[in-house]
Design a protein around this motif. Sequence first.
Motif, PDB file in Angstrom:
ATOM      1  N   VAL A 141      43.793  43.749  38.026  1.00  0.00           N
ATOM      2  CA  VAL A 141      45.180  44.167  38.252  1.00  0.00           C
ATOM      3  C   VAL A 141      45.160  45.566  38.850  1.00  0.00           C
ATOM      4  O   VAL A 141      44.411  46.429  38.394  1.00  0.00           O
ATOM      5  N   ALA A 142      45.984  45.794  39.861  1.00  0.00           N
ATOM      6  CA  ALA A 142      46.129  47.133  40.427  1.00  0.00           C
ATOM      7  C   ALA A 142      47.117  47.909  39.571  1.00  0.00           C
ATOM      8  O   ALA A 142      48.250  47.472  39.372  1.00  0.00           O
ATOM      9  N   ASP A 143      46.683  49.042  39.041  1.00  0.00           N
ATOM     10  CA  ASP A 143      47.572  49.938  38.296  1.00  0.00           C
ATOM     11  C   ASP A 143      47.963  51.050  39.254  1.00  0.00           C
ATOM     12  O   ASP A 143      47.207  52.001  39.473  1.00  0.00           O
ATOM     13  N   PHE A 144      49.160  50.915  39.847  1.00  0.00           N
ATOM     14  CA  PHE A 144      49.592  51.870  40.866  1.00  0.00           C
ATOM     15  C   PHE A 144      50.024  53.203  40.271  1.00  0.00           C
ATOM     16  O   PHE A 144      50.155  54.184  40.999  1.00  0.00           O
ATOM     17  N   ILE A 145      50.226  53.267  38.972  1.00  0.00           N
ATOM     18  CA  ILE A 145      50.553  54.538  38.323  1.00  0.00           C
ATOM     19  C   ILE A 145      49.284  55.368  38.132  1.00  0.00           C
ATOM     20  O   ILE A 145      49.238  56.550  38.465  1.00  0.00           O
ATOM     21  N   LYS A 146      48.225  54.728  37.618  1.00  0.00           N
ATOM     22  CA  LYS A 146      46.948  55.426  37.412  1.00  0.00           C
ATOM     23  C   LYS A 146      46.089  55.458  38.675  1.00  0.00           C
ATOM     24  O   LYS A 146      45.059  56.121  38.704  1.00  0.00           O
ATOM     25  N   ASP A 203      31.612  36.382  30.431  1.00  0.00           N
ATOM     26  CA  ASP A 203      30.798  37.028  31.455  1.00  0.00           C
ATOM     27  C   ASP A 203      31.743  37.807  32.364  1.00  0.00           C
ATOM     28  O   ASP A 203      32.609  37.226  33.019  1.00  0.00           O
ATOM     29  N   HIS A 204      31.576  39.106  32.369  1.00  0.00           N
ATOM     30  CA  HIS A 204      32.499  39.999  33.073  1.00  0.00           C
ATOM     31  C   HIS A 204      32.380  39.817  34.588  1.00  0.00           C
ATOM     32  O   HIS A 204      31.291  39.774  35.135  1.00  0.00           O
ATOM     33  N   ILE A 205      33.525  39.709  35.249  1.00  0.00           N
ATOM     34  CA  ILE A 205      33.596  39.620  36.705  1.00  0.00           C
ATOM     35  C   ILE A 205      34.074  40.968  37.219  1.00  0.00           C
ATOM     36  O   ILE A 205      35.107  41.478  36.785  1.00  0.00           O
ATOM     37  N   THR A 206      33.311  41.563  38.106  1.00  0.00           N
ATOM     38  CA  THR A 206      33.663  42.861  38.668  1.00  0.00           C
ATOM     39  C   THR A 206      33.993  42.697  40.144  1.00  0.00           C
ATOM     40  O   THR A 206      33.296  41.985  40.868  1.00  0.00           O
ATOM     41  N   TYR A 207      35.049  43.339  40.576  1.00  0.00           N
ATOM     42  CA  TYR A 207      35.442  43.286  41.977  1.00  0.00           C
ATOM     43  C   TYR A 207      34.778  44.424  42.749  1.00  0.00           C
ATOM     44  O   TYR A 207      34.450  45.466  42.182  1.00  0.00           O
ATOM     45  N   VAL A 208      34.599  44.213  44.032  1.00  0.00           N
ATOM     46  CA  VAL A 208      33.878  45.166  44.873  1.00  0.00           C
ATOM     47  C   VAL A 208      34.639  46.476  45.017  1.00  0.00           C
ATOM     48  O   VAL A 208      35.867  46.517  44.858  1.00  0.00           O
ATOM     49  N   ASP A 209      33.894  47.536  45.327  1.00  0.00           N
ATOM     50  CA  ASP A 209      34.530  48.818  45.633  1.00  0.00           C
ATOM     51  C   ASP A 209      35.471  48.614  46.816  1.00  0.00           C
ATOM     52  O   ASP A 209      35.161  47.886  47.752  1.00  0.00           O
ATOM     53  N   GLY A 210      36.606  49.239  46.749  1.00  0.00           N
ATOM     54  CA  GLY A 210      37.585  49.120  47.820  1.00  0.00           C
ATOM     55  C   GLY A 210      38.689  48.129  47.520  1.00  0.00           C
ATOM     56  O   GLY A 210      39.654  48.025  48.291  1.00  0.00           O
ATOM     57  N   THR A 211      38.588  47.394  46.413  1.00  0.00           N
ATOM     58  CA  THR A 211      39.632  46.423  46.073  1.00  0.00           C
ATOM     59  C   THR A 211      40.959  47.129  45.805  1.00  0.00           C
ATOM     60  O   THR A 211      42.016  46.673  46.259  1.00  0.00           O
ATOM     61  N   TYR A 212      40.914  48.254  45.104  1.00  0.00           N
ATOM     62  CA  TYR A 212      42.161  48.982  44.845  1.00  0.00           C
ATOM     63  C   TYR A 212      42.749  49.522  46.148  1.00  0.00           C
ATOM     64  O   TYR A 212      43.958  49.439  46.372  1.00  0.00           O
TER      65      TYR A 212
END
Length: 82
Positions: free
Chosen positions: A28-33, A45-54
Amino acid sequence: LHVDRQVTGCSDHDGEDVYNLDGEELWVADFIKREGVEPQPPFVDHITYVDGTYQQAEADQHVCKSNLDVSRRAMKDFKIED
């Protein structure tokens, strides 16, 4: 079979960008933080998104708001039928 979705939406004052898999939020994009949040429980099993997703989510918000403005201008002369 799995169902994955990305939802991007905006209004004049708010925005939403989220990735889901089978109804569970993965990112989820937290546009406040100004950061991406991965609200996955510790027992999966944790899924991590690539750098630049935000940063992509922020860019998508600019496009969404621009499209919202274009739609408003295009629809301003339409009469509402009773």
